[in-house]
Design an enzyme around this catalytic site. Structure first.
Site, PDB file in Angstrom:
ATOM      1  N   ASP A   1     120.732 -29.612 -66.928  1.00 27.15           N
ATOM      2  CA  ASP A   1     121.961 -29.781 -67.717  1.00 27.15           C
ATOM      3  C   ASP A   1     121.781 -29.074 -69.047  1.00 27.15           C
ATOM      4  O   ASP A   1     120.683 -29.049 -69.605  1.00 27.15           O
ATOM      5  CB  ASP A   1     122.235 -31.278 -67.929  1.00 27.15           C
TER       6      ASP A   1
ATOM      7  N   LYS B   1     137.743 -23.024 -59.238  1.00 26.83           N
ATOM      8  CA  LYS B   1     137.532 -24.021 -58.186  1.00 26.83           C
ATOM      9  C   LYS B   1     137.933 -23.486 -56.809  1.00 26.83           C
ATOM     10  O   LYS B   1     137.306 -23.816 -55.799  1.00 26.83           O
ATOM     11  CB  LYS B   1     138.286 -25.314 -58.526  1.00 26.83           C
TER      12      LYS B   1
ATOM     13  N   ASP C   1     121.263 -23.757 -69.227  1.00 31.18           N
ATOM     14  CA  ASP C   1     122.609 -23.406 -68.765  1.00 31.18           C
ATOM     15  C   ASP C   1     122.504 -22.842 -67.352  1.00 31.18           C
ATOM     16  O   ASP C   1     121.555 -22.099 -67.047  1.00 31.18           O
ATOM     17  CB  ASP C   1     123.200 -22.360 -69.732  1.00 31.18           C
ATOM     18  N   VAL C   2     123.476 -23.166 -66.509  1.00 33.88           N
ATOM     19  CA  VAL C   2     123.416 -22.647 -65.131  1.00 33.88           C
ATOM     20  C   VAL C   2     123.596 -21.132 -65.071  1.00 33.88           C
ATOM     21  O   VAL C   2     123.289 -20.517 -64.046  1.00 33.88           O
ATOM     22  CB  VAL C   2     124.448 -23.315 -64.189  1.00 33.88           C
TER      23      VAL C   2
ATOM     24  N   TYR D   1     140.914 -22.629 -64.605  1.00 32.25           N
ATOM     25  CA  TYR D   1     140.129 -23.671 -63.919  1.00 32.25           C
ATOM     26  C   TYR D   1     140.344 -23.605 -62.409  1.00 32.25           C
ATOM     27  O   TYR D   1     139.393 -23.610 -61.629  1.00 32.25           O
ATOM     28  CB  TYR D   1     140.535 -25.046 -64.467  1.00 32.25           C
TER      29      TYR D   1
END
Ligand SMILES: NC(=O)c1ccc[n+]([C@@H]2O[C@H](COP(=O)([O-])OP(=O)(O)OC[C@H]3O[C@@H](n4cnc5c(N)ncnc54)[C@H](O)[C@@H]3O)[C@@H](O)[C@H]2O)c1
Length: 271
Positions: free
Chosen positions: A50, A172, A76-77, A168
């Site tokens: 995370d 998704k 961070d991813v 967003y």
């Protein structure tokens, strides 16, 4: 002889989560924290990855205090080096991770006015970060019979149009495409890949939004036709109600499920 999988293959149709190592991105808060708690209850060791040191450290201290085996890597991813270091830094006596839950996402809600930087903030974590975390996880699995599973976080927003949600919902929607393609590519290696699509989940962010922007507490918001009332069940979800289907998809009980998206939406997409 060397081996990357230090356990027996899960018998088909059984739960088979106990003793395994799971990685949860975005696991410090909200739905991710509920997933960590659920997997701990199933007997997993869990690496929380995370970007929030503050929330990660307090959550992990709490879980360790309850006797759970939880490690924290702050990063961070979108940072491939930090992801690699997180996997490499796992305790030596933990089995190689065979469960991955990709929850970290870019929370950017803009329409066609979105700038390039808005788009990067929306899509870099949701798609590039998802891809990098998945690549790192997969790179450590055997070429065959990996007996591994991945669950990606989509949303009802992946399936519908919502005004002001272009950035967003685009991200998704891409999670669904990513999930199907990666499921196809990884099936020969014994790695299942699925997604879940929750409706509104009552976490700290949604509580704040409903209170500050709309002046609504949970009961009032759930009674409103345009909020909780839009779900067939007439309410929002608790984070644990999303964690449970995620645990199912990770488990051997879902041994013939891959490339699928599971709505966890109180019936929203049914009508
Ligand atoms: N809350 C909802 O109603 C809802 C509904 C459908 C889907 N989702 C999805 O569920 C997931 C979790 O949402 P939540 O509401 O629990 O969010 P949250 O804000 O409560 O938690 C998100 C966690 O992810 C971490 N994070 C964010 N960006 C990151 C990054 N780039 N790298 C690493 N960590 C990062 C945050 O620090 C935080 O701990 C998201 O993918 C979200 O889109 C949420």
């Amino acid at each position: 002889m060397t081996t990357t999988a230090s356990r027996e293959t899960t018998p088909r149709g059984t739960r088979g989560l106990t003793g395994r190592t799971a990685v949860v991105t975005g696991g410090a808060q909200g739905i991710g924290a509920a997933v960590v708690e659920r997997l701990c209850a199933e007997g997993c060791r869990v690496l929380v990855y995370d970007k929030s040191a503050e929330h990660g450290e307090s959550a992990v201290a709490r879980w360790r205090g309850q006797g759970h085996a939880v490690a924290l890597a702050v990063g961070d991813v979108t940072d491939a080096d930090a992801l690699a270091a997180a996997f490499s830094g796992l305790p030596a006596d933990w089995p190689t991770p065979t469960l991955l839950v990709n929850l970290a996402a870019g929370f950017v809600f803009k329409g066609i006015e979105a700038t390039a930087s808005d788009w990067h903030a929306a899509l870099d974590p949701t798609i590039i970060g998802l891809s990098l975390a998945t690549r790192e996880f997969v790179s450590r699995l055997p070429e065959r019979d990996a007996d591994a599973a991945i669950v990606n976080m989509a949303s009802i927003s992946a399936h519908i149009a919502q005004s002001g949600y272009l950035t967003y919902n685009t991200g998704k929607s891409a999670v669904l495409g990513f999930t199907r393609c990666v499921a196809q590519d990884l099936a020969p290696r014994g790695i299942r890949v699925n997604s879940v699509s929750p409706g509104t989940v009552w976490n700290a962010n949604n509580e704040r939004y409903h209170k500050e922007a709309l002046g609504l507490d949970r009961a009032t918001a759930e009674a409103a036709p345009e909020h909780g009332g839009k779900f067939l069940l007439g309410r929002f979800a608790d984070p644990a109600e999303v964690a449970a289907p995620i645990a199912f998809l990770l488990s051997g009980e879902a041994s013939f499920v891959t490339g699928a998206d599971l709505p966890v939406d109180g019936g929203y997409l049914a009508v």
